[in-house]
Scaffold this motif. Structure first.
Motif, PDB file in Angstrom:
ATOM      1  N   VAL A  52      50.811  40.077  22.360  1.00 25.94           N
ATOM      2  CA  VAL A  52      50.296  40.079  23.734  1.00 25.94           C
ATOM      3  C   VAL A  52      49.516  38.796  23.998  1.00 25.94           C
ATOM      4  CG1 VAL A  52      48.652  41.235  25.287  1.00 25.94           C
ATOM      5  CG2 VAL A  52      50.300  42.584  23.984  1.00 25.94           C
ATOM      6  N   GLN A  53      48.703  38.371  23.053  1.00 25.45           N
ATOM      7  CA  GLN A  53      47.950  37.118  23.219  1.00 25.45           C
ATOM      8  C   GLN A  53      48.898  35.932  23.396  1.00 25.45           C
ATOM      9  OE1 GLN A  53      45.430  36.856  19.764  1.00 25.45           O
ATOM     10  NE2 GLN A  53      43.741  37.900  20.778  1.00 25.45           N
ATOM     11  N   THR A  54      49.956  35.880  22.620  1.00 27.43           N
ATOM     12  CA  THR A  54      50.923  34.789  22.723  1.00 27.43           C
ATOM     13  C   THR A  54      51.640  34.833  24.054  1.00 27.43           C
ATOM     14  OG1 THR A  54      51.208  34.800  20.328  1.00 27.43           O
ATOM     15  CG2 THR A  54      52.919  33.702  21.613  1.00 27.43           C
ATOM     16  N   LEU A  55      51.997  36.004  24.517  1.00 27.93           N
ATOM     17  CA  LEU A  55      52.663  36.147  25.811  1.00 27.93           C
ATOM     18  C   LEU A  55      51.768  35.666  26.947  1.00 27.93           C
ATOM     19  CD1 LEU A  55      55.154  37.105  27.340  1.00 27.93           C
ATOM     20  CD2 LEU A  55      54.130  39.383  27.444  1.00 27.93           C
ATOM     21  N   VAL A  56      50.482  35.960  26.885  1.00 28.45           N
ATOM     22  CA  VAL A  56      49.537  35.485  27.908  1.00 28.45           C
ATOM     23  C   VAL A  56      49.467  33.959  27.890  1.00 28.45           C
ATOM     24  CG1 VAL A  56      47.077  35.434  28.520  1.00 28.45           C
ATOM     25  CG2 VAL A  56      48.181  37.610  27.990  1.00 28.45           C
ATOM     26  N   ARG A  57      49.439  33.356  26.691  1.00 32.21           N
ATOM     27  CA  ARG A  57      49.403  31.886  26.604  1.00 32.21           C
ATOM     28  C   ARG A  57      50.687  31.263  27.141  1.00 32.21           C
ATOM     29  NH1 ARG A  57      47.100  32.985  21.569  1.00 32.21           N
ATOM     30  NH2 ARG A  57      48.958  32.276  20.472  1.00 32.21           N
ATOM     31  N   VAL A  58      51.833  31.914  26.932  1.00 32.21           N
ATOM     32  CA  VAL A  58      53.099  31.420  27.489  1.00 32.21           C
ATOM     33  C   VAL A  58      53.038  31.431  29.007  1.00 32.21           C
ATOM     34  CG1 VAL A  58      55.540  32.009  27.804  1.00 32.21           C
ATOM     35  CG2 VAL A  58      54.572  31.990  25.524  1.00 32.21           C
ATOM     36  N   GLN A  59      52.537  32.528  29.581  1.00 34.74           N
ATOM     37  CA  GLN A  59      52.445  32.626  31.036  1.00 34.74           C
ATOM     38  C   GLN A  59      51.496  31.578  31.611  1.00 34.74           C
ATOM     39  OE1 GLN A  59      51.367  36.754  31.458  1.00 34.74           O
ATOM     40  NE2 GLN A  59      53.510  37.400  31.681  1.00 34.74           N
ATOM     41  N   ILE A  60      50.396  31.329  30.950  1.00 37.48           N
ATOM     42  CA  ILE A  60      49.436  30.311  31.418  1.00 37.48           C
ATOM     43  C   ILE A  60      50.080  28.929  31.374  1.00 37.48           C
ATOM     44  CG2 ILE A  60      47.276  29.130  30.835  1.00 37.48           C
ATOM     45  CD1 ILE A  60      46.189  31.901  29.966  1.00 37.48           C
ATOM     46  N   SER A  61      50.795  28.627  30.298  1.00 33.01           N
ATOM     47  CA  SER A  61      51.463  27.329  30.195  1.00 33.01           C
ATOM     48  C   SER A  61      52.508  27.162  31.293  1.00 33.01           C
ATOM     49  CB  SER A  61      52.135  27.169  28.831  1.00 33.01           C
ATOM     50  OG  SER A  61      51.186  27.086  27.815  1.00 33.01           O
ATOM     51  N   LEU A  62      53.272  28.204  31.549  1.00 31.69           N
ATOM     52  CA  LEU A  62      54.293  28.126  32.594  1.00 31.69           C
ATOM     53  C   LEU A  62      53.675  27.961  33.979  1.00 31.69           C
ATOM     54  CD1 LEU A  62      56.857  30.809  31.377  1.00 31.69           C
ATOM     55  CD2 LEU A  62      57.153  28.325  31.408  1.00 31.69           C
ATOM     56  N   GLU A  63      52.551  28.617  34.220  1.00 30.84           N
ATOM     57  CA  GLU A  63      51.871  28.468  35.505  1.00 30.84           C
ATOM     58  C   GLU A  63      51.358  27.047  35.708  1.00 30.84           C
ATOM     59  OE1 GLU A  63      48.874  31.476  35.584  1.00 30.84           O
ATOM     60  OE2 GLU A  63      50.313  33.093  35.931  1.00 30.84           O
ATOM     61  N   ARG A  64      50.979  26.377  34.628  1.00 28.64           N
ATOM     62  CA  ARG A  64      50.524  24.980  34.714  1.00 28.64           C
ATOM     63  C   ARG A  64      51.694  24.011  34.780  1.00 28.64           C
ATOM     64  NH1 ARG A  64      46.189  25.614  30.115  1.00 28.64           N
ATOM     65  NH2 ARG A  64      48.079  25.303  28.920  1.00 28.64           N
ATOM     66  N   GLY A  65      52.914  24.515  34.659  1.00 33.96           N
ATOM     67  CA  GLY A  65      54.089  23.659  34.698  1.00 33.96           C
ATOM     68  C   GLY A  65      54.398  22.990  33.378  1.00 33.96           C
ATOM     69  N   PRO A  68      56.093  25.783  27.167  1.00 38.59           N
ATOM     70  CA  PRO A  68      55.311  26.452  26.112  1.00 38.59           C
ATOM     71  C   PRO A  68      55.997  26.438  24.748  1.00 38.59           C
ATOM     72  CG  PRO A  68      56.416  28.073  27.452  1.00 38.59           C
ATOM     73  CD  PRO A  68      56.737  26.724  28.058  1.00 38.59           C
ATOM     74  N   VAL A  69      56.272  25.252  24.238  1.00 37.22           N
ATOM     75  CA  VAL A  69      57.013  25.137  22.980  1.00 37.22           C
ATOM     76  C   VAL A  69      56.218  25.736  21.818  1.00 37.22           C
ATOM     77  CG1 VAL A  69      58.053  23.515  21.350  1.00 37.22           C
ATOM     78  CG2 VAL A  69      58.242  23.118  23.804  1.00 37.22           C
ATOM     79  N   GLY A  70      54.957  25.393  21.714  1.00 37.06           N
ATOM     80  CA  GLY A  70      54.131  25.917  20.616  1.00 37.06           C
ATOM     81  C   GLY A  70      54.002  27.424  20.676  1.00 37.06           C
ATOM     82  N   GLU A  71      53.806  27.946  21.873  1.00 35.33           N
ATOM     83  CA  GLU A  71      53.661  29.388  22.036  1.00 35.33           C
ATOM     84  C   GLU A  71      54.968  30.111  21.715  1.00 35.33           C
ATOM     85  OE1 GLU A  71      52.669  27.160  24.283  1.00 35.33           O
ATOM     86  OE2 GLU A  71      50.510  27.439  24.450  1.00 35.33           O
TER      87      GLU A  71
END
Length: 170
Positions: A52-65, A68-71
């Motif tokens: 779940v933590q990783t999924l949230v970080r992926v969504q944040i990265s995508l929102e910033r454009g 999310p390769v690391g995530e």
């Protein structure tokens, strides 16, 4: 590579069976089975939490454009860790739990990037390549690119004829 895979598919189960036998001789059968079940439950809890933590970080990265390769790599490691923890065995559990540790994942990512960069230096430039299927005897090369069609005749801007203002002729 096929030899390596064969050794893994034969060696890992053999090592797991050996560890099962030694553990059950040392602690008893029911404690050994209990440990296997406990590691699967604990691994599932860890997978849910870190996933779940990783999924949230992926969504944040995508929102910033950002990509999310690391995530995504972390998510892949967590998926493999979960599969290893659900597989009965102490050796696979050890590798699975190791993949839950962030420093282990970053070391693994560094090793994989280093291997890919070494392999990538020997590859030809992807802009110029021969078509699939070979064509070794052909002098034909495919060049990827964009183009814009340019015409010599100017396009009409209106349907009215152009008039010569001096003579008033069309």
């Amino acid at each position: 590579m096929p030899i390596f895979l064969l050794l893994v598919f034969l060696g890992v189960p053999a090592a797991e069976i050996t560890l099962f036998i030694q553990t059950s001789e040392q602690f008893g059968l029911w404690i050994t089975i209990g440990l296997v079940i406990l590691t699967a439950v604990f691994g599932t809890i860890l997978l849910r939490h870190q996933g779940v933590q990783t999924l949230v970080r992926v969504q944040i990265s995508l929102e910033r454009g950002e990509m999310p390769v690391g995530e995504l790599f972390e998510g892949l490691c967590l998926l493999v860790a979960g599969l290893l923890l659900l597989t009965p065995g102490f050796l696979t559990d050890a590798v699975g739990f190791a993949l839950f540790v962030p420093i282990v994942r970053s070391i693994l990512a560094g090793v994989i990037l280093q291997m890919l960069s070494r392999r990538g230096t020997n590859r030809p430039d992807t802009k110029f390549h021969t078509p699939p299927g070979g064509n070794e005897g052909s002098n034909r090369t495919i060049i990827d690119g964009d183009f814009t069609e340019v015409t010599d005749k100017p396009e009409k801007t209106s349907d009215k004829p152009i008039t010569n203002h001096k003579n008033g002729e069309a």
